[in-house]
Scaffold this motif. Structure first.
Motif, PDB file in Angstrom:
ATOM      1  N   MET A   1      35.382  11.639  -0.119  1.00  0.00           N
ATOM      2  CA  MET A   1      34.458  12.806  -0.177  1.00  0.00           C
ATOM      3  C   MET A   1      35.092  13.942  -1.281  1.00  0.00           C
ATOM      4  O   MET A   1      35.929  14.223  -1.289  1.00  0.00           O
ATOM      5  CB  MET A   1      34.553  13.540   1.115  1.00  0.00           C
ATOM      6  CG  MET A   1      33.556  14.653   1.274  1.00  0.00           C
ATOM      7  SD  MET A   1      31.996  14.290   1.196  1.00  0.00           S
ATOM      8  CE  MET A   1      31.061  15.939   1.016  1.00  0.00           C
ATOM      9  N   PRO A   2      34.041  14.091  -2.159  1.00  0.00           N
ATOM     10  CA  PRO A   2      34.442  15.092  -3.142  1.00  0.00           C
ATOM     11  C   PRO A   2      34.957  16.303  -2.602  1.00  0.00           C
ATOM     12  O   PRO A   2      34.507  16.782  -1.712  1.00  0.00           O
ATOM     13  CB  PRO A   2      33.258  15.317  -4.043  1.00  0.00           C
ATOM     14  CG  PRO A   2      32.662  14.149  -3.867  1.00  0.00           C
ATOM     15  CD  PRO A   2      32.799  13.767  -2.469  1.00  0.00           C
ATOM     16  N   LYS A   3      35.891  17.281  -3.351  1.00  0.00           N
ATOM     17  CA  LYS A   3      36.633  18.300  -2.870  1.00  0.00           C
ATOM     18  C   LYS A   3      35.720  19.657  -3.017  1.00  0.00           C
ATOM     19  O   LYS A   3      36.051  20.555  -2.398  1.00  0.00           O
ATOM     20  CB  LYS A   3      37.958  18.564  -3.625  1.00  0.00           C
ATOM     21  CG  LYS A   3      38.749  17.346  -2.984  1.00  0.00           C
ATOM     22  CD  LYS A   3      40.278  17.876  -3.294  1.00  0.00           C
ATOM     23  CE  LYS A   3      41.298  16.733  -2.516  1.00  0.00           C
ATOM     24  NZ  LYS A   3      42.664  16.976  -2.643  1.00  0.00           N
ATOM     25  N   ILE A   4      34.715  19.495  -4.122  1.00  0.00           N
ATOM     26  CA  ILE A   4      33.914  20.587  -4.238  1.00  0.00           C
ATOM     27  C   ILE A   4      32.260  20.248  -4.031  1.00  0.00           C
ATOM     28  O   ILE A   4      31.905  19.319  -4.874  1.00  0.00           O
ATOM     29  CB  ILE A   4      34.218  21.464  -5.603  1.00  0.00           C
ATOM     30  CG1 ILE A   4      35.697  21.846  -5.600  1.00  0.00           C
ATOM     31  CG2 ILE A   4      33.058  22.586  -5.782  1.00  0.00           C
ATOM     32  CD1 ILE A   4      35.887  22.990  -6.595  1.00  0.00           C
ATOM     33  N   GLN A   5      31.522  20.996  -3.587  1.00  0.00           N
ATOM     34  CA  GLN A   5      30.133  20.529  -3.273  1.00  0.00           C
ATOM     35  C   GLN A   5      29.390  21.780  -3.472  1.00  0.00           C
ATOM     36  O   GLN A   5      29.820  22.908  -3.083  1.00  0.00           O
ATOM     37  CB  GLN A   5      29.975  19.897  -1.931  1.00  0.00           C
ATOM     38  CG  GLN A   5      30.027  20.697  -0.861  1.00  0.00           C
ATOM     39  CD  GLN A   5      29.642  20.030   0.688  1.00  0.00           C
ATOM     40  OE1 GLN A   5      28.237  20.235   0.842  1.00  0.00           O
ATOM     41  NE2 GLN A   5      30.426  19.404   1.365  1.00  0.00           N
ATOM     42  N   TYR A   6      28.189  21.424  -4.133  1.00  0.00           N
ATOM     43  CA  TYR A   6      27.273  22.812  -4.208  1.00  0.00           C
ATOM     44  C   TYR A   6      26.061  22.338  -3.275  1.00  0.00           C
ATOM     45  O   TYR A   6      25.610  21.200  -3.178  1.00  0.00           O
ATOM     46  CB  TYR A   6      26.520  22.622  -5.759  1.00  0.00           C
ATOM     47  CG  TYR A   6      25.490  23.582  -5.923  1.00  0.00           C
ATOM     48  CD1 TYR A   6      25.741  24.839  -5.799  1.00  0.00           C
ATOM     49  CD2 TYR A   6      24.045  23.097  -6.005  1.00  0.00           C
ATOM     50  CE1 TYR A   6      24.674  25.704  -6.021  1.00  0.00           C
ATOM     51  CE2 TYR A   6      23.126  23.936  -6.148  1.00  0.00           C
ATOM     52  CZ  TYR A   6      23.263  25.215  -6.100  1.00  0.00           C
ATOM     53  OH  TYR A   6      22.248  26.045  -6.046  1.00  0.00           O
ATOM     54  N   ILE A   7      25.796  23.583  -2.524  1.00  0.00           N
ATOM     55  CA  ILE A   7      24.631  23.599  -1.693  1.00  0.00           C
ATOM     56  C   ILE A   7      23.356  24.075  -2.179  1.00  0.00           C
ATOM     57  O   ILE A   7      23.537  25.349  -2.544  1.00  0.00           O
ATOM     58  CB  ILE A   7      25.051  24.164  -0.335  1.00  0.00           C
ATOM     59  CG1 ILE A   7      26.408  23.746   0.327  1.00  0.00           C
ATOM     60  CG2 ILE A   7      23.962  24.202   0.784  1.00  0.00           C
ATOM     61  CD1 ILE A   7      26.881  24.360   1.536  1.00  0.00           C
ATOM     62  N   THR A   8      22.260  23.494  -2.331  1.00  0.00           N
ATOM     63  CA  THR A   8      21.183  23.836  -2.931  1.00  0.00           C
ATOM     64  C   THR A   8      20.672  25.269  -2.157  1.00  0.00           C
ATOM     65  O   THR A   8      20.864  25.072  -0.889  1.00  0.00           O
ATOM     66  CB  THR A   8      20.229  22.892  -3.017  1.00  0.00           C
ATOM     67  OG1 THR A   8      19.837  22.388  -2.002  1.00  0.00           O
ATOM     68  CG2 THR A   8      20.736  21.877  -4.031  1.00  0.00           C
ATOM     69  N   GLN A   9      19.739  25.714  -2.523  1.00  0.00           N
ATOM     70  CA  GLN A   9      19.127  26.935  -1.848  1.00  0.00           C
ATOM     71  C   GLN A   9      17.806  27.140  -2.716  1.00  0.00           C
ATOM     72  O   GLN A   9      17.500  26.712  -3.820  1.00  0.00           O
ATOM     73  CB  GLN A   9      19.995  28.349  -1.877  1.00  0.00           C
ATOM     74  CG  GLN A   9      20.442  28.877  -3.166  1.00  0.00           C
ATOM     75  CD  GLN A   9      20.897  30.264  -3.291  1.00  0.00           C
ATOM     76  OE1 GLN A   9      20.445  31.258  -2.976  1.00  0.00           O
ATOM     77  NE2 GLN A   9      22.269  30.140  -3.251  1.00  0.00           N
ATOM     78  N   ASP A  10      16.824  27.818  -1.878  1.00  0.00           N
ATOM     79  CA  ASP A  10      15.575  28.364  -2.227  1.00  0.00           C
ATOM     80  C   ASP A  10      15.874  29.240  -3.583  1.00  0.00           C
ATOM     81  O   ASP A  10      16.364  30.172  -3.443  1.00  0.00           O
ATOM     82  CB  ASP A  10      14.443  28.800  -1.322  1.00  0.00           C
ATOM     83  CG  ASP A  10      14.253  27.761  -0.258  1.00  0.00           C
ATOM     84  OD1 ASP A  10      14.429  26.746  -0.501  1.00  0.00           O
ATOM     85  OD2 ASP A  10      13.953  28.443   0.795  1.00  0.00           O
ATOM     86  N   HIS A  11      14.825  28.805  -4.816  1.00  0.00           N
ATOM     87  CA  HIS A  11      15.175  29.702  -5.942  1.00  0.00           C
ATOM     88  C   HIS A  11      13.617  29.881  -6.619  1.00  0.00           C
ATOM     89  O   HIS A  11      12.917  28.913  -6.676  1.00  0.00           O
ATOM     90  CB  HIS A  11      16.143  29.121  -7.185  1.00  0.00           C
ATOM     91  CG  HIS A  11      16.282  29.796  -7.889  1.00  0.00           C
ATOM     92  ND1 HIS A  11      15.703  29.850  -9.349  1.00  0.00           N
ATOM     93  CD2 HIS A  11      17.308  30.911  -8.427  1.00  0.00           C
ATOM     94  CE1 HIS A  11      16.000  30.617 -10.058  1.00  0.00           C
ATOM     95  NE2 HIS A  11      17.315  31.415  -9.479  1.00  0.00           N
TER      96      HIS A  11
END
Length: 198
Positions: A1-11
């Motif tokens: 599992m990668p150590k940094i993840q980006y969580i998407t949000q409404d934009h």
């Protein structure tokens, strides 16, 4: 599992799949598609496109909450909350290969998620975050250190990912605290969005 993840949000300008594309292009290895205010059909459309970008750029795509969508697009990972379908049940549907993470706010939550077979635990929130409603109690750096210390005492081993209102300049601080990884949303989105307008 990668150590940094980006969580998407409404934009208003960037769709969830476009956020995933930008994050992968900037070297973020994992992206979680999190669309709490969308229909199943909308999530499936965005997730399919994001999966395409993940495959093209050798990224890891995580789907938030939806077992059906994770199965349909062949996602690399799934993230489930404490009150979602239990991880062991999701595993029966999705098989052994997929990474499944679970949300936690306390040491007790971590024990529950590990007993259900979680591959990692998203522990938070670090501070108040505007991307999530009905927020659990804020942990802060001291809260993480306290929980990690108790985990060591109990010999409890599972990768812990910090989540909730984390700023880019705090990444090193949190990594040094002994956390496995971090999940970032708002702070990283500002950076991604600024770069699209340069």
């Amino acid at each position: 599992m990668p150590k940094i993840q980006y969580i998407t949000q409404d934009h208003p300008e960037l769709s969830h799949s476009m956020q995933a594309k930008l994050a992968f292009e900037k070297g973020i290895e994992a992206v979680q598609i999190r669309m709490k205010n969308s229909s199943e059909k909308e999530i499936l459309t965005e997730a399919r496109m994001a999966m395409q970008y993940a495959d093209e750029m050798d990224g890891t795509l995580i789907i938030n909450d939806s077992i059906a969508i994770a199965k349909e697009i062949g996602a690399h990972a799934l993230h489930l909350g404490l009150n979602d379908t239990p991880i062991d049940e999701a595993r029966k549907i999705l098989g052994a290969e997929i990474i499944i993470g679970g949300t936690a706010n306390t040491l007790e939550d971590i024990v529950i998620q590990k007993s259900r077979g979680a591959d990692y635990v998203g522990l938070g929130p670090f501070r108040h975050t505007s991307t999530k409603k009905n927020l659990s109690p804020i942990l802060g750096l001291e809260g993480y250190q306290n929980i990690l210390s108790k985990m060591n005492e109990k010999g409890l081993e599972i990768p812990i990912v910090a989540v909730g209102g984390i700023l880019l300049e705090e990444i090193e601080l949190l990594q040094n605290a002994g956390l496995y990884g971090l999940a970032i949303s708002g702070a990283l989105l500002k950076t991604l969005n600024n770069q699209t307008h340069e």
